[in-house]
Design an enzyme around this catalytic site. Sequence first.
Site, short mmCIF file in Angstrom:
data_model
loop_
_atom_site.label_atom_id
_atom_site.label_comp_id
_atom_site.label_asym_id
_atom_site.label_seq_id
_atom_site.Cartn_x
_atom_site.Cartn_y
_atom_site.Cartn_z
N THR A 15 0.70 -1.40 -0.03
CA THR A 15 0.10 -0.01 0.15
C THR A 15 0.98 1.28 0.03
O THR A 15 0.57 2.17 -0.64
CB THR A 15 -0.85 0.16 1.34
OG1 THR A 15 -1.71 -0.95 1.00
CG2 THR A 15 -1.54 1.26 1.32
N ASP A 58 1.77 -6.02 -4.33
CA ASP A 58 0.92 -6.30 -3.44
C ASP A 58 1.67 -7.64 -2.64
O ASP A 58 1.99 -8.55 -3.23
CB ASP A 58 -0.68 -6.80 -3.81
CG ASP A 58 -1.45 -6.87 -2.40
OD1 ASP A 58 -2.30 -6.08 -2.35
OD2 ASP A 58 -1.17 -7.47 -1.53
N SER A 59 1.62 -7.40 -1.21
CA SER A 59 2.56 -8.47 -0.51
C SER A 59 1.91 -9.68 -0.72
O SER A 59 2.67 -10.89 -0.17
CB SER A 59 3.01 -7.99 0.87
OG SER A 59 1.92 -8.05 1.63
N SER A 60 0.87 -10.01 -1.02
CA SER A 60 0.08 -11.22 -1.16
C SER A 60 0.57 -12.18 -2.40
O SER A 60 0.67 -13.21 -2.42
CB SER A 60 -1.43 -10.93 -1.56
OG SER A 60 -2.04 -10.18 -0.57
N ASP A 91 0.21 -6.92 4.78
CA ASP A 91 -0.24 -8.03 4.61
C ASP A 91 0.71 -9.44 5.20
O ASP A 91 0.00 -10.03 5.94
CB ASP A 91 -1.24 -8.32 3.49
CG ASP A 91 -2.43 -7.58 3.36
OD1 ASP A 91 -2.70 -6.64 4.15
OD2 ASP A 91 -2.92 -7.61 2.16
N THR A 160 2.93 -10.21 14.33
CA THR A 160 1.69 -10.45 13.68
C THR A 160 0.80 -9.48 13.37
O THR A 160 0.70 -8.43 14.16
CB THR A 160 1.02 -11.80 14.38
OG1 THR A 160 0.09 -12.12 13.44
CG2 THR A 160 0.37 -11.31 15.62
N ARG A 236 -4.71 -25.55 13.41
CA ARG A 236 -4.75 -24.28 14.25
C ARG A 236 -5.99 -24.75 15.25
O ARG A 236 -7.02 -24.92 14.92
CB ARG A 236 -5.12 -23.22 13.57
CG ARG A 236 -3.93 -22.72 12.97
CD ARG A 236 -4.19 -21.20 12.08
NE ARG A 236 -4.31 -20.31 12.98
CZ ARG A 236 -5.45 -19.57 13.15
NH1 ARG A 236 -6.41 -19.73 12.37
NH2 ARG A 236 -5.51 -18.59 13.89
N GLN A 267 -5.39 -20.89 17.73
CA GLN A 267 -6.42 -19.77 17.37
C GLN A 267 -6.28 -18.38 18.00
O GLN A 267 -6.55 -17.26 17.51
CB GLN A 267 -7.75 -20.06 16.93
CG GLN A 267 -7.77 -21.21 15.87
CD GLN A 267 -9.03 -21.83 15.72
OE1 GLN A 267 -10.14 -21.25 15.93
NE2 GLN A 267 -9.21 -22.99 15.32
N CYS A 268 -5.67 -18.46 19.45
CA CYS A 268 -5.32 -17.60 19.92
C CYS A 268 -3.96 -16.70 19.63
O CYS A 268 -3.10 -17.58 19.48
CB CYS A 268 -5.19 -17.87 21.71
SG CYS A 268 -6.77 -18.42 22.29
N1 ASP Z 1 -2.51 -5.40 0.52
C1 ASP Z 1 -1.33 -4.64 0.81
C2 ASP Z 1 -0.18 -5.33 0.90
O1 ASP Z 1 0.38 -6.23 1.86
C3 ASP Z 1 -1.63 -4.00 2.24
C4 ASP Z 1 -0.82 -3.02 2.86
O2 ASP Z 1 0.21 -2.79 2.41
O3 ASP Z 1 -1.13 -2.43 3.99
O4 ASP Z 1 0.50 -5.36 -0.13
#
Ligand code: ASP
Length: 337
Positions: A15, A58-60, A91, A160, A236, A267-268
């Site tokens: 972002t 995008d980091s995804s 992300d 995290t 998890r 999950q915690c």
């Molecule tokens: N979707 C974006 C990413 O991880 C979110 C961000 O950077 O805040 O690339």
Amino acid sequence: MIEKPRLLFLFTGGTISMAKTGASGHLAVTDAVPDLLSHAPVLASVAEIETQTVTNVDSSDLTPEDWASMAETIAGSQEDYDGFVIVHGTDTMAFTACALSFMLGGDHKPVVLTGSQRPLMAPRTDARSNLVHSAISATMNVREVGLYFGNHLFRGNRSTKTSVHAYDAYASPNHPPLVELGVDIERVSPALQRTGPLTVRTEIDPRVAVLSAFPGMTPSAIDALTDAGTKMIMLRGFGEGNLPMKAWPDAIRRAADAGIHVLVGSQCRAGSSRPGRYAGSDAARDAGAIYIGDMTGEAAVVKSMCLLGRGLNGEAFRTALLSPIAGEITPGSASRL
Ligand code: ASP
């Protein structure tokens, strides 16, 4: 005249370097990464800065190959800079922080990952402050892989993402921050004492999977993943790592007997995943599951990819998983003994 520290900023996207585009109005990466010093000129007073683009996504969409390329660039530029700032999407920033902390062995210059919730160009951006504080953090000789967000430098592999919208989007639930950057800058917990020459190991085995349990779920996905050639399955569980008693221990045993590493996390976010308090976790452990203690899910997954990539299996995998490489687990947190 005192020389300013030299920092290398590595851009990967996210972002921070996005803008609203096209009819859809989606935030998307722009062709050129933004000129840092024109948006945050104060950076020039912190350090002498150079920038390099690793990728711009995008980091995804980042991959283990991108992790390896960051690790190699950092390792190859040790003599030229006093520290490194990785500009990253929020992300998956915790995953990259884990990967770099496991790939870079021995002593190395500080590495700080940061990103932002709003683009650098946006009027109410958090990017400027994050970049400046990351640069300051990278000059503090904290010789490990950190992650800066929300006024804190965290140990990267303990961090995290906890919020989609808050400016303090990251937390480190099981380890205190390394540095707090408020009105004053205070070191809160000691940095790792890393010794020996720098090494880089970038081998990754991606054959890992994560299953999140819910009441009423059958463990059939464990069998399906076992048949699909998965090498590590992380379950998890609930609370301390509890899992249903019905059918789950048998499925775990089948997977473990087939040579698959079955990990149990929680999950915690805060606390340790460990057996010993409830029958559901003891049954999973007795069936061959490995409890991950106070590691984050991100750390357990990325560490497994690294250990499998290095050819570790069986008892060697278990021992390495539960021993800290870069401060990602508190020794003994996976058991009650
Ligand atoms: N979707 C974006 C990413 O991880 C979110 C961000 O950077 O805040 O690339």
